[in-house]
Design an enzyme around this catalytic site. Structure first.
Site, short mmCIF file in Angstrom:
data_model
loop_
_atom_site.label_atom_id
_atom_site.label_comp_id
_atom_site.label_asym_id
_atom_site.label_seq_id
_atom_site.Cartn_x
_atom_site.Cartn_y
_atom_site.Cartn_z
CB THR A 86 -0.90 0.03 1.25
OG1 THR A 86 -1.65 -1.19 1.30
CG2 THR A 86 -1.85 1.21 1.20
CE LYS A 161 -5.12 -1.14 1.59
NZ LYS A 161 -5.23 -2.41 2.23
CE LYS A 236 1.48 2.29 4.08
NZ LYS A 236 2.14 1.06 3.72
P1 NAD Z 1 6.19 -5.64 7.31
O1 NAD Z 1 6.88 -4.45 7.90
O2 NAD Z 1 5.92 -6.82 8.16
O3 NAD Z 1 7.02 -6.15 6.02
C1 NAD Z 1 7.75 -5.32 5.16
C2 NAD Z 1 9.06 -6.04 4.87
O4 NAD Z 1 9.82 -5.26 3.92
C3 NAD Z 1 9.95 -6.21 6.09
O5 NAD Z 1 10.27 -7.57 6.30
C4 NAD Z 1 11.21 -5.37 5.77
O6 NAD Z 1 12.40 -5.94 6.28
C5 NAD Z 1 11.19 -5.42 4.26
N1 NAD Z 1 11.96 -4.34 3.63
C6 NAD Z 1 12.04 -3.04 3.99
N2 NAD Z 1 12.86 -2.38 3.15
C7 NAD Z 1 13.32 -3.30 2.26
C8 NAD Z 1 14.20 -3.22 1.15
N3 NAD Z 1 14.77 -2.07 0.78
N4 NAD Z 1 14.46 -4.35 0.45
C9 NAD Z 1 13.88 -5.53 0.80
N5 NAD Z 1 13.03 -5.67 1.85
C10 NAD Z 1 12.76 -4.56 2.56
O7 NAD Z 1 4.83 -5.06 6.67
P2 NAD Z 1 3.55 -5.91 6.19
O8 NAD Z 1 2.55 -5.94 7.30
O9 NAD Z 1 4.01 -7.16 5.55
O10 NAD Z 1 2.95 -4.92 5.09
C11 NAD Z 1 3.52 -4.81 3.79
C12 NAD Z 1 2.65 -3.89 2.97
O11 NAD Z 1 1.33 -4.41 2.91
C13 NAD Z 1 2.52 -2.47 3.52
O12 NAD Z 1 2.55 -1.56 2.45
C14 NAD Z 1 1.18 -2.50 4.22
O13 NAD Z 1 0.58 -1.22 4.29
C15 NAD Z 1 0.40 -3.43 3.34
N6 NAD Z 1 -0.73 -4.12 3.99
C16 NAD Z 1 -0.56 -4.69 5.22
C17 NAD Z 1 -1.64 -5.33 5.83
C18 NAD Z 1 -1.50 -5.98 7.20
O14 NAD Z 1 -2.53 -6.34 7.79
N7 NAD Z 1 -0.29 -6.17 7.72
C19 NAD Z 1 -2.88 -5.39 5.17
C20 NAD Z 1 -3.01 -4.83 3.90
C21 NAD Z 1 -1.91 -4.19 3.33
#
Ligand code: NAD
Length: 293
Positions: A86, A161, A236
């Site tokens: 997102t 979204k 967010k």
């Molecule tokens: P998270 O923080 O658990 O995962 C993000 C991952 O990206 C981490 O493991 C981090 O180490 C990695 N990362 C950061 N910078 C990086 C880079 N330069 N290269 C490689 N890896 C890198 O977050 P999440 O909960 O998995 O969410 C991911 C996305 O999905 C976000 O944009 C969030 O808004 C969206 N989202 C999350 C949810 C939820 O319920 N968690 C629901 C819908 C959408």
């Protein structure tokens, strides 16, 4: 398909696992996470080389832009950059333009369904990009989700979204403040639910995710408001909707009010780490004349 999966966090790791389960050849990369069962590369560019699809699941638009700048030169002609994070609409469109200029296709496809949906393979994808690009990545959506809606050209997935989640934030707040008012008027919560869930005030926040414990279907309210969908993730998305409203010159006063309430809840009122429906105990503790604790 040969898939590079960049960003193996709470959402990315189970999504990648479902791609592996469906028989796709997945190579992952994350700066921190090392989930089991997924072959890992030493860098994002290394994972991207030779992949049919590079799928990113990253925290925000700035990180997406940095990762895209690294992987686009490494991708083979005709490959698809599929971002499921997102992020802001501007970043989604900028990354798609860069991919297009490099002879690649791009799809922005943020998800709803949360960590539970990612693990169960029941996510909903809201996709922006060309018909050809959408068709190419459709088998991946099928492996990770239950539904994929093609919303138009690049950026439209992110637009869908944040508009959906703006409605969700506003209706959750409205539902919670109405419950708190009903309490003070001596109206039983079950009666309140029975009326509103079948009347014109009904919404998903009331009928599917009722913020009152012990009322309606089982929801995070029945589990001490443990997320679920954390208040800081709602914040967010509301901030992204406000950023988009400013860029597009759209008047969104209810979205602005919801963003400000969730900002105070998360930053000043102990809401971080609680489900976004914990707005109900927040309102319960306050009054018309007194702002509350
Ligand atoms: P998270 O923080 O658990 O995962 C993000 C991952 O990206 C981490 O493991 C981090 O180490 C990695 N990362 C950061 N910078 C990086 C880079 N330069 N290269 C490689 N890896 C890198 O977050 P999440 O909960 O998995 O969410 C991911 C996305 O999905 C976000 O944009 C969030 O808004 C969206 N989202 C999350 C949810 C939820 O319920 N968690 C629901 C819908 C959408």
């Amino acid at each position: 398909m040969k898939v590079a999966f960049i960003g193996l966090g709470n959402m990315g790791a189970p999504m990648a696992a479902n791609l592996v389960k469906a028989g796709h050849d997945v190579t992952g990369y994350d700066t921190v996470a090392r989930p089991e069962g997924i072959a890992l590369a030493g860098s994002a560019a290394e994972a991207a080389a030779g992949a049919d699809v590079v799928l990113t699941m990253l925290p925000n638009g700035a990180i997406l832009r940095a990762v895209a700048a690294e992987v686009i030169p490494a991708m083979q002609p005709g490959a698809v950059l599929l971002d499921c994070s997102t992020v802001d609409v501007d970043s989604a469109r900028a990354v798609a333009a860069e991919a297009g200029a490099a002879g690649l296709m791009a799809v922005d496809a943020p998800v709803s369904g949360g960590v539970g949906g990612a693990a169960a393979g029941t996510l909903t994808f809201m996709a922006g990009g060309s018909d050809a690009a959408f068709a190419r990545v459709k088998p991946l959506f099928d492996a990770m989700g239950a539904r994929a809606v093609h919303c138009g050209p690049s950026g439209n997935g992110q637009a869908a979204k944040i508009c959906n989640n703006m409605i969700l934030g506003v209706t959750m707040i409205a539902t919670c403040e109405a419950f708190a008012l009903a309490d003070k008027l001596g109206l039983d919560r079950q009666a309140m639910f029975d009326v509103v869930s079948t009347s014109s005030g009904q919404s998903w926040s009331m009928t599917a995710y009722c913020p009152a414990p012990g009322v309606g279907p089982t929801s995070p309210a029945d589990n001490g408001y443990r997320p679920g969908f954390a208040a800081e993730l709602m914040l967010k998305d509301l901030m992204l909707s406000q950023q988009a409203a400013e860029t597009a010159d759209a008047d969104t006063p209810m979205g602005a009010a919801a963003a400000e309430l969730y900002r105070r809840f998360v930053e000043d009122e102990g809401g971080r780490g609680r489900d976004f429906s914990a707005m109900l105990p927040r309102f319960e503790a306050r009054g018309f004349r007194k702002a509350g604790p």
